[in-house]
Write a protein that holds these residues in place. Structure first.
Motif, mmCIF file in Angstrom:
data_model
loop_
_atom_site.group_PDB
_atom_site.id
_atom_site.type_symbol
_atom_site.label_atom_id
_atom_site.label_comp_id
_atom_site.label_asym_id
_atom_site.label_seq_id
_atom_site.Cartn_x
_atom_site.Cartn_y
_atom_site.Cartn_z
ATOM 1 N N GLY A 130 -6.010 -22.254 3.505
ATOM 2 C CA GLY A 130 -4.759 -22.644 4.146
ATOM 3 C C GLY A 130 -3.549 -21.862 3.671
ATOM 4 O O GLY A 130 -2.473 -21.957 4.258
ATOM 5 N N SER A 131 -3.703 -21.059 2.614
ATOM 6 C CA SER A 131 -2.569 -20.260 2.151
ATOM 7 C C SER A 131 -2.335 -19.092 3.104
ATOM 8 O O SER A 131 -3.231 -18.690 3.850
ATOM 9 C CB SER A 131 -2.829 -19.747 0.733
ATOM 10 N N ARG A 132 -1.125 -18.588 3.066
ATOM 11 C CA ARG A 132 -0.769 -17.501 3.969
ATOM 12 C C ARG A 132 -0.385 -16.255 3.190
ATOM 13 O O ARG A 132 0.251 -16.330 2.151
ATOM 14 C CB ARG A 132 0.384 -17.933 4.866
ATOM 15 N N GLN A 133 -0.807 -15.116 3.764
ATOM 16 C CA GLN A 133 -0.492 -13.838 3.133
ATOM 17 C C GLN A 133 0.022 -12.891 4.192
ATOM 18 O O GLN A 133 -0.375 -12.994 5.343
ATOM 19 C CB GLN A 133 -1.773 -13.226 2.567
ATOM 20 N N ASN A 134 0.870 -11.961 3.781
ATOM 21 C CA ASN A 134 1.262 -10.921 4.722
ATOM 22 C C ASN A 134 0.033 -10.106 5.097
ATOM 23 O O ASN A 134 -0.758 -9.744 4.235
ATOM 24 C CB ASN A 134 2.296 -9.993 4.103
ATOM 25 N N TYR A 135 -0.087 -9.848 6.367
ATOM 26 C CA TYR A 135 -1.193 -9.009 6.818
ATOM 27 C C TYR A 135 -1.064 -7.629 6.184
ATOM 28 O O TYR A 135 0.016 -7.043 6.149
ATOM 29 C CB TYR A 135 -1.161 -8.885 8.350
ATOM 30 N N ASP A 136 -2.186 -7.138 5.685
ATOM 31 C CA ASP A 136 -2.189 -5.846 5.014
ATOM 32 C C ASP A 136 -3.324 -5.002 5.604
ATOM 33 O O ASP A 136 -4.501 -5.283 5.367
ATOM 34 C CB ASP A 136 -2.392 -6.094 3.510
ATOM 35 N N SER A 137 -2.951 -3.999 6.385
ATOM 36 C CA SER A 137 -3.990 -3.236 7.088
ATOM 37 C C SER A 137 -4.891 -2.476 6.109
ATOM 38 O O SER A 137 -6.065 -2.244 6.387
ATOM 39 C CB SER A 137 -3.368 -2.272 8.091
ATOM 40 N N SER A 138 -4.349 -2.098 4.934
ATOM 41 C CA SER A 138 -5.186 -1.337 4.002
ATOM 42 C C SER A 138 -6.299 -2.218 3.414
ATOM 43 O O SER A 138 -7.406 -1.758 3.154
ATOM 44 C CB SER A 138 -4.346 -0.699 2.895
ATOM 45 N N LYS A 139 -5.979 -3.507 3.255
ATOM 46 C CA LYS A 139 -7.011 -4.425 2.765
ATOM 47 C C LYS A 139 -8.130 -4.569 3.784
ATOM 48 O O LYS A 139 -9.313 -4.544 3.448
ATOM 49 C CB LYS A 139 -6.383 -5.809 2.535
#
Ligand SMILES: [Zn+2]
Length: 145
Positions: A54-63
Motif C-alpha cells: 500500500g505504500s507509494r513510490q515515485n515511478y522510476d523507469s530505471s528500476k
C-alpha cells in the motif's frame, strides 16, 4: 507550429524521428514552400507506483528497466525491445491520465509484452513478480503458456 520564415501555420510534416525524449520533425511550409525543422519535447508526467503493502513510490523507469533486463539476461531480447516495453507502459499510463498505478498492473503489462518476445524471460519475470515459492507455481505458469 509556425513557419519560421513567413509565420504561416499551414505546413506538412515530411519526416519525424524520435530521439529519446525529443521528436524531430522536418516540415515544409505550404505557404512559402520553405523547409524547417522543429523539436518537440515529449513531456513525461511523473506518477506514483502503489506497492503491494500500500505504500507509494515515485515511478522510476530505471528500476523497471533493471527488473526487465535481469529477466532478459542472455536472451535474444534487445535493449530496444526493453525500451519499447517501458515506453508502451509509460504511454498507457499517460493516455489513461493516471496519477497512480499499482505495481501489479505494471508487472502484468511487462509480462504481457515479454510473453510475446521471449518465453524464458517471461517465466523469469513472472517468478520474481509473482513471488514464486515452489515448483507448483512454475507448473501452473507453464500451463498458461
Ligand atoms: Zn512559410
Amino acid at each position: 507550429m509556425k513557419c519560421i520564415f513567413c509565420g504561416s501555420e499551414d505546413n506538412k510534416v515530411l519526416d519525424s524521428r524520435n530521439f529519446d525524449d525529443t521528436i524531430r520533425r522536418r516540415r515544409e511550409c505550404n505557404n512559402c514552400g520553405r523547409r524547417f525543422t522543429t523539436y518537440e519535447i515529449i513531456e513525461k508526467i511523473p506518477f506514483l507506483v502503489i506497492k503491494k503493502d500500500g505504500s507509494r513510490q515515485n515511478y522510476d523507469s530505471s528500476k523497471l528497466k533493471d527488473g526487465i533486463a535481469k529477466a532478459c539476461a542472455k536472451r535474444p531480447v534487445s535493449e530496444e525491445d526493453i525500451k519499447k516495453i517501458i515506453d508502451d507502459i509509460e504511454l498507457t499510463v499517460q493516455n489513461r491520465n493516471l496519477q497512480e498505478v499499482k505495481a501489479s498492473t505494471i508487472g502484468e503489462m511487462v509480462l504481457k509484452a515479454l510473453k510475446d518476445l521471449d518465453e524464458v524471460a517471461y517465466i523469469r519475470y513472472a517468478s520474481v513478480f509473482k513471488d514464486f515459492q515452489n515448483v507448483e507455481d512454475f507448473k501452473n505458469l507453464f500451463e498458461t503458456i
